[in-house]
Enzyme design. Structure first.
Site, PDB file in Angstrom:
ATOM      1  N   HIS A  55      -9.043   6.927 -40.535  1.00 33.43           N
ATOM      2  CA  HIS A  55      -9.795   6.174 -41.540  1.00 33.43           C
ATOM      3  C   HIS A  55     -10.983   6.976 -42.082  1.00 33.43           C
ATOM      4  CE1 HIS A  55      -7.493   2.739 -40.138  1.00 33.43           C
ATOM      5  NE2 HIS A  55      -7.912   2.975 -38.914  1.00 33.43           N
ATOM      6  N   SER A  78      -6.734   9.692 -44.959  1.00 36.25           N
ATOM      7  CA  SER A  78      -6.960   8.439 -44.248  1.00 36.25           C
ATOM      8  C   SER A  78      -5.646   7.930 -43.674  1.00 36.25           C
ATOM      9  CB  SER A  78      -7.563   7.388 -45.177  1.00 36.25           C
ATOM     10  OG  SER A  78      -7.888   6.216 -44.453  1.00 36.25           O
ATOM     11  N   SER A  83      -8.607   1.661 -46.077  1.00 40.04           N
ATOM     12  CA  SER A  83      -9.749   1.849 -45.176  1.00 40.04           C
ATOM     13  C   SER A  83     -10.758   2.895 -45.625  1.00 40.04           C
ATOM     14  CB  SER A  83      -9.247   2.206 -43.768  1.00 40.04           C
ATOM     15  OG  SER A  83      -8.597   3.466 -43.762  1.00 40.04           O
ATOM     16  N   ASP A 131      -4.402   9.046 -36.021  1.00 42.06           N
ATOM     17  CA  ASP A 131      -4.738   7.650 -35.744  1.00 42.06           C
ATOM     18  C   ASP A 131      -3.561   6.799 -36.204  1.00 42.06           C
ATOM     19  OD1 ASP A 131      -5.662   4.973 -35.995  1.00 42.06           O
ATOM     20  OD2 ASP A 131      -7.733   5.648 -36.063  1.00 42.06           O
ATOM     21  N   GLU A 156      -5.836   8.590 -31.549  1.00 39.30           N
ATOM     22  CA  GLU A 156      -6.985   7.694 -31.509  1.00 39.30           C
ATOM     23  C   GLU A 156      -6.675   6.278 -31.050  1.00 39.30           C
ATOM     24  OE1 GLU A 156     -10.963   6.220 -32.517  1.00 39.30           O
ATOM     25  OE2 GLU A 156     -10.162   8.195 -32.066  1.00 39.30           O
ATOM     26  N   ASN A 181      -7.090   7.090 -26.875  1.00 40.78           N
ATOM     27  CA  ASN A 181      -7.269   5.638 -26.875  1.00 40.78           C
ATOM     28  C   ASN A 181      -7.568   5.084 -25.490  1.00 40.78           C
ATOM     29  OD1 ASN A 181      -6.872   2.872 -28.231  1.00 40.78           O
ATOM     30  ND2 ASN A 181      -5.453   2.779 -26.516  1.00 40.78           N
ATOM     31  N   LYS A 186     -13.360   4.783 -24.873  1.00 40.54           N
ATOM     32  CA  LYS A 186     -12.784   4.392 -26.153  1.00 40.54           C
ATOM     33  C   LYS A 186     -12.293   2.954 -26.072  1.00 40.54           C
ATOM     34  CE  LYS A 186      -9.953   4.046 -29.815  1.00 40.54           C
ATOM     35  NZ  LYS A 186      -9.146   2.850 -30.136  1.00 40.54           N
ATOM     36  N   ASP A 190     -14.800   0.741 -28.181  1.00 37.44           N
ATOM     37  CA  ASP A 190     -14.331   0.632 -29.565  1.00 37.44           C
ATOM     38  C   ASP A 190     -13.444  -0.611 -29.725  1.00 37.44           C
ATOM     39  OD1 ASP A 190     -12.494   0.900 -31.758  1.00 37.44           O
ATOM     40  OD2 ASP A 190     -12.703   3.065 -31.772  1.00 37.44           O
ATOM     41  N   ASN A 191     -12.403  -0.716 -28.921  1.00 40.18           N
ATOM     42  CA  ASN A 191     -11.436  -1.803 -29.069  1.00 40.18           C
ATOM     43  C   ASN A 191     -12.069  -3.164 -28.806  1.00 40.18           C
ATOM     44  OD1 ASN A 191     -10.040   0.648 -28.897  1.00 40.18           O
ATOM     45  ND2 ASN A 191      -8.234  -0.285 -27.985  1.00 40.18           N
ATOM     46  N   CYS A 195     -14.448  -4.370 -32.283  1.00 37.04           N
ATOM     47  CA  CYS A 195     -13.765  -5.507 -32.919  1.00 37.04           C
ATOM     48  C   CYS A 195     -14.602  -6.776 -32.830  1.00 37.04           C
ATOM     49  CB  CYS A 195     -12.401  -5.738 -32.271  1.00 37.04           C
ATOM     50  SG  CYS A 195     -11.216  -4.402 -32.612  1.00 37.04           S
ATOM     51  N   HIS A 301      -3.016  -2.026 -36.033  1.00 33.55           N
ATOM     52  CA  HIS A 301      -3.038  -0.828 -36.887  1.00 33.55           C
ATOM     53  C   HIS A 301      -2.172  -0.950 -38.136  1.00 33.55           C
ATOM     54  CE1 HIS A 301      -3.763   3.383 -37.838  1.00 33.55           C
ATOM     55  NE2 HIS A 301      -2.486   3.459 -38.164  1.00 33.55           N
ATOM     56  N   HIS A 353     -15.872  -0.609 -37.701  1.00 28.12           N
ATOM     57  CA  HIS A 353     -16.765  -0.698 -36.545  1.00 28.12           C
ATOM     58  C   HIS A 353     -18.108  -0.030 -36.824  1.00 28.12           C
ATOM     59  CE1 HIS A 353     -13.387  -2.241 -34.551  1.00 28.12           C
ATOM     60  NE2 HIS A 353     -13.081  -1.254 -33.733  1.00 28.12           N
ATOM     61  N   SER A 361     -15.867   6.803 -29.364  1.00 31.64           N
ATOM     62  CA  SER A 361     -14.480   7.196 -29.624  1.00 31.64           C
ATOM     63  C   SER A 361     -14.383   8.626 -30.115  1.00 31.64           C
ATOM     64  CB  SER A 361     -13.866   6.254 -30.665  1.00 31.64           C
ATOM     65  OG  SER A 361     -13.879   4.931 -30.206  1.00 31.64           O
ATOM     66  N   GLN A 365     -12.678  12.310 -29.100  1.00 27.02           N
ATOM     67  CA  GLN A 365     -11.804  13.107 -29.966  1.00 27.02           C
ATOM     68  C   GLN A 365     -12.227  14.575 -29.974  1.00 27.02           C
ATOM     69  OE1 GLN A 365      -9.058  12.843 -31.470  1.00 27.02           O
ATOM     70  NE2 GLN A 365      -8.644  10.741 -32.078  1.00 27.02           N
TER      71      GLN A 365
END
EC number: 3.13.2.1
Length: 432
Positions: A55, A78, A83, A131, A156, A181, A186, A190-191, A195, A301, A353, A361, A365
């Site tokens: 993204h 992307s 996104s 991703d 990702e 991930n 992460k 992140d998740n 969210c 996703h 996010h 995250s 990476q």
């Protein structure tokens, strides 16, 4: 050759705005700033030609410039047609980094953009940062001649990781990959926390609906589903969960959520959120039983969780309210409000996010790219994880920003626990 076209973005005139946004984001991304401090001089990614498909947001722009600061050449697209933040893409293009992304691409343009990232002035890509798996799949199926020159893939997101394991099981995967991930810093941040904030942002920007008092149905209770359920409950919704996994279902029940099937929940919900990464979660028979003006969105996703095709083929009328908000009139007289065409609502209808959680995250990476590029002998073809010590280092890099003060083990305590005084503090199987 692709290098004849330096970039394609919506409006290069947005670069100044994008640069201001990047400056603010950098102050919220201490992990990436730590990477620059540690590695800008030694440039461990020198020689790496990284094709990225992720993204194209402000936060991703900070990641891209970090990779460049560490010596890499980068070309970017992307991983979702809605996104891209056009000011962020413009800032990257203005900085001389080839980027091919704009908000509202067609499916054909989306694939074209990915194709533009495969060839650099000195040769084809030799690293992948993905991703969702679209770039990985494209190279394996359409450009297999490039595989022998690629040292590694860092993936990702949950959907992309599922894709890697599926490829591995079928004997198709030809390149070593690191599963970013499932790094704790992460998936558990992140998740979950990402969210928890960005879902509500997307729903509110799209509809301005009052969430308190509504019934919200969350399909899936993994880390993403947990964050979504917490957010909706926090705003006063009564939350219903659907699940296939008995462990996740039991977790949801123990948190006080009702757990039932979509066939039952579709009659009760005012707001529906799919988080599963699977296909056929909300189908025509569910739409037909929903309340008038039920809001339906996805934060998984791909756009396969909600049967948008059924809506387009069976609705009496489709009215576009504003970008990424469509209202369908069904034959029974009820309306369905669909957000972001069933694609990622937090990026299609909002900004994704927050920067701080994305720093977690994206620091993973960067570490994954360094590991794969500098230690290729450690990673045979397969799907690997970052070492626990690096996972802990990512977390440690973010503590100062939050004024966290860690307790330090004494020698006696470390001996009692049977662990190094500076970690790692948990075994690999620990679930947090």
């Amino acid at each position: 050759m692709a290098d004849k076209l330096p970039y394609k973005v919506a409006d290069i005139g947005l670069a100044a705005w994008g640069r201001k946004a990047l400056d603010i984001a950098e102050n919220e991304m201490p992990g990436l700033m730590r990477m620059r401090e540690m590695y800008s001089a030694s440039k461990p990614l020198k020689g790496a030609r990284i094709a990225g498909c992720l993204h194209m947001t402000v936060e991703t722009a900070v990641l891209i410039e970090t990779l460049v600061a560490l010596g890499a050449e980068v070309r970017w697209s992307s991983c979702n047609i809605f996104s891209t933040q056009d000011h962020a893409a413009a800032a990257i293009a203005k900085a001389g980094i080839p980027v091919f992304a704009w908000k509202g691409e067609t499916d054909e343009e989306y694939l074209w953009c990915i194709e533009q990232t495969l060839h650099f002035k000195d040769g084809p890509l030799n690293m992948i940062l993905d991703d969702g798996g679209d770039l990985t799949n494209l190279i394996h199926t359409k450009h297999p001649q490039l595989l022998s020159g690629i040292r590694g893939i860092s993936e990702e997101t949950t959907t992309g990781v599922h894709n890697l394991y599926k490829m591995m099981a079928n004997g198709i995967l030809k390149v070593p990959a690191i599963n970013v991930n499932d790094s704790v810093t992460k998936s558990k941040f992140d998740n979950l926390y990402g969210c928890r904030e960005s879902l509500i942002d997307g729903i509110k920007r799209a509809t301005d609906v009052m969430i308190a008092g509504k019934v919200a149905v969350v399909a899936g209770y993994g880390d993403v589903g947990k964050g979504c359920a917490q957010a909706l409950r926090g705003f006063g919704a009564r939350v219903i969960i659907t699940e296939i996994d008995p462990i996740n279902a039991l977790q949801a029940a123990m948190e006080g959520y009702e757990v039932t099937t979509m066939d039952e929940a579709c009659k009760e919900g005012n707001i529906f959120v799919t988080t599963t990464g699977c296909v056929d979660i909300i189908l025509g028979r569910h739409f037909e039983q929903m309340k008038d003006d039920a809001i339906v969105c996805n934060i998984g996703h791909f756009d396969v969780e909600i049967d948008v095709k059924w809506l387009n083929e069976n609705a009496v009328e489709k009215v576009n309210i504003k970008p990424q908000v469509d209202r369908y009139l069904l034959k029974n007289g009820h309306r369905i409000i669909l957000l972001a065409e069933g694609r990622l609502v937090n990026l299609g209808c909002a900004m994704g996010h927050p920067s701080f959680v994305m720093s977690n995250s994206f620091t993973n990476q960067v570490m994954a790219q360094i590991e794969l590029w500098t230690h290729p002998d450690k990673y045979p073809v397969g799907v690997h994880f970052l070492p626990k010590k690096l996972d802990e280092a990512v977390a440690e890099a973010h503590l100062g920003k939050l004024n966290v003060k860690l307790t330090k083990l004494t020698e006696k305590q470390a001996q009692y626990l049977g662990m190094p005084i500076n970690g790692p503090f948990k075994p690999d199987h620990y679930r947090y």
